[in-house]
Every structure is written in structure tokens, then in C-alpha cells.
Design a protein around this motif. Sequence first.
Motif, PDB file in Angstrom:
ATOM      1  N   ARG A 149       0.880  -1.173   0.000  1.00  0.00           N
ATOM      2  CA  ARG A 149       0.000   0.000   0.000  1.00  0.00           C
ATOM      3  C   ARG A 149       0.913   1.216   0.000  1.00  0.00           C
ATOM      4  N   ALA A 150       0.733   2.091  -0.965  1.00  0.00           N
ATOM      5  CA  ALA A 150       1.597   3.262  -1.063  1.00  0.00           C
ATOM      6  C   ALA A 150       0.835   4.414  -1.693  1.00  0.00           C
ATOM      7  N   ALA A 151       1.384   5.592  -1.539  1.00  0.00           N
ATOM      8  CA  ALA A 151       0.818   6.760  -2.204  1.00  0.00           C
ATOM      9  C   ALA A 151       0.803   6.482  -3.705  1.00  0.00           C
ATOM     10  N   PRO A 152      -0.255   6.903  -4.417  1.00  0.00           N
ATOM     11  CA  PRO A 152      -0.354   6.598  -5.851  1.00  0.00           C
ATOM     12  C   PRO A 152       0.865   7.051  -6.658  1.00  0.00           C
ATOM     13  N   ASN A 153       1.412   8.216  -6.358  1.00  0.00           N
ATOM     14  CA  ASN A 153       2.582   8.664  -7.125  1.00  0.00           C
ATOM     15  C   ASN A 153       3.794   7.776  -6.862  1.00  0.00           C
ATOM     16  N   LEU A 154       3.931   7.237  -5.659  1.00  0.00           N
ATOM     17  CA  LEU A 154       5.026   6.325  -5.362  1.00  0.00           C
ATOM     18  C   LEU A 154       4.831   5.008  -6.110  1.00  0.00           C
ATOM     19  N   LEU A 155       3.625   4.459  -6.072  1.00  0.00           N
ATOM     20  CA  LEU A 155       3.369   3.221  -6.804  1.00  0.00           C
ATOM     21  C   LEU A 155       3.658   3.389  -8.289  1.00  0.00           C
ATOM     22  N   GLN A 156       3.255   4.522  -8.838  1.00  0.00           N
ATOM     23  CA  GLN A 156       3.496   4.759 -10.260  1.00  0.00           C
ATOM     24  C   GLN A 156       4.992   4.818 -10.556  1.00  0.00           C
ATOM     25  N   SER A 157       5.748   5.497  -9.700  1.00  0.00           N
ATOM     26  CA  SER A 157       7.193   5.591  -9.935  1.00  0.00           C
ATOM     27  C   SER A 157       7.858   4.219  -9.807  1.00  0.00           C
ATOM     28  N   GLY A 182       1.347  14.322   4.626  1.00  0.00           N
ATOM     29  CA  GLY A 182       0.362  13.860   5.586  1.00  0.00           C
ATOM     30  C   GLY A 182      -0.383  12.605   5.167  1.00  0.00           C
ATOM     31  N   ALA A 183      -0.327  12.226   3.913  1.00  0.00           N
ATOM     32  CA  ALA A 183      -1.090  11.072   3.459  1.00  0.00           C
ATOM     33  C   ALA A 183      -0.185  10.092   2.744  1.00  0.00           C
ATOM     34  N   SER A 184       0.808   9.593   3.446  1.00  0.00           N
ATOM     35  CA  SER A 184       1.852   8.796   2.808  1.00  0.00           C
ATOM     36  C   SER A 184       1.377   7.466   2.275  1.00  0.00           C
ATOM     37  N   CYS A 185       0.510   6.805   2.966  1.00  0.00           N
ATOM     38  CA  CYS A 185       0.074   5.478   2.518  1.00  0.00           C
ATOM     39  C   CYS A 185      -1.273   5.537   1.825  1.00  0.00           C
ATOM     40  N   ALA A 186      -1.747   6.734   1.523  1.00  0.00           N
ATOM     41  CA  ALA A 186      -3.080   6.872   0.936  1.00  0.00           C
ATOM     42  C   ALA A 186      -3.181   6.105  -0.365  1.00  0.00           C
TER      43      ALA A 186
END
Length: 187
Positions: A149-157, A182-186
Motif C-alpha cells: 500500500r503506497a501513495a499513488p505517485n510512489l506506486l506509479q514511480s 500527511g497522506a503517505s500510505c493513501a
Amino acid sequence: MIVIEKENAADAAAIESLLNSGFGEERLSKTVYKLRQGPSVPSLSLVARTGFDAKIGASIRFWRCDVENGDTVMPAVVLGPLVVDPALQGKGLGRTLVARALEEADQEGWDLCLVVGEASYYSPYGFVLAEPYGFELPGPVDQPRFQVRAAPNLLQSLADKPIIRKVLPRSGKTSDVQGARGASCAA
């Protein structure tokens, strides 16, 4: 009456007993336990107390770990174990603990959360299969149960740079969280 609060040192024996009844002592030999070194993350480790005696009916813990990402190391947390007293299962205690703990992780700025568990249970919280993103545990694991589970921009990268990302016990060489988002795992 159910009260959810942070785990404290006096809870350790009751939690171990609950874990033994829920998973047995053989749980300690599972691959994911190789990541559970040192203390759990106190701010994310919660218990659900029940009744007037404040008995622990459920527990969730998180552990810091490192993820090799090419030449860098990313800090992450591993969710689990999550355990609910068999007499209280099916009442939503586990789901309540997961939601509350992940909310805390988001507020603290954790960019990356990992779990080994049933996909149908964790997918509502934004977990997806880890294997397509190159995540690799330090031992055998049932791949459909290994999720991220990760922030969408992190998953994309991560998807844009397909490499093997080894998940390792925390080395202490990384900070606990990346940045002050503030929403790192969003999801």
C-alpha cells in the motif's frame, strides 16, 4: 464496550497469548517474522480492550523495515500481526484496528506499507499485489498474500522502474518516514 488504544508494555503477555491461540508458535518461523526485529512501532501498535475488565480482544502491530530501491533505501512499515480473539471474530474488531492504524500511518507520513495476508481482506484498504512492483521478501512467501500500500505517485514511480526491491529488516540507516507528507500510505 470496546476501547481502542495504543499498546503498552503491560499488554505484552496478553498479546503473546492471543497470538499463540490465533496462529500458534510456528508463526515465528514464517518469512515475515524475519522483518519483525526490534520493537514494533509504538504509535501504530493498537489493542482493542473489551468489557469492564479491559481484556485485550484484538491487537495489531507494525514493524519498521527497509526496501532496497536501486541505489537508495526506502523506509517502510510491515503491518502485522493482526489477531482477534476467536470468541470476538466477525464483529469488526480487526477491520477497525486496521483502519485506525493505517490512518495513523498516513498521518505520520509513512509512504510504504507491506502486509502478508488475504488479498480480499486488505484490498479495501488500498493494498495491491507486491510482486508486480518488484518487492521481494527474505524467504518464501505465498505471492498472492504479499501486498503493498503506497501513495499513488510512489506506486506509479515504482511501476515505471521495474527492478527487484528487497525488503529487509530495518537497518537504522534510514529515517522512519519520507518527507512530511500527511497522506503517505493513501490509496
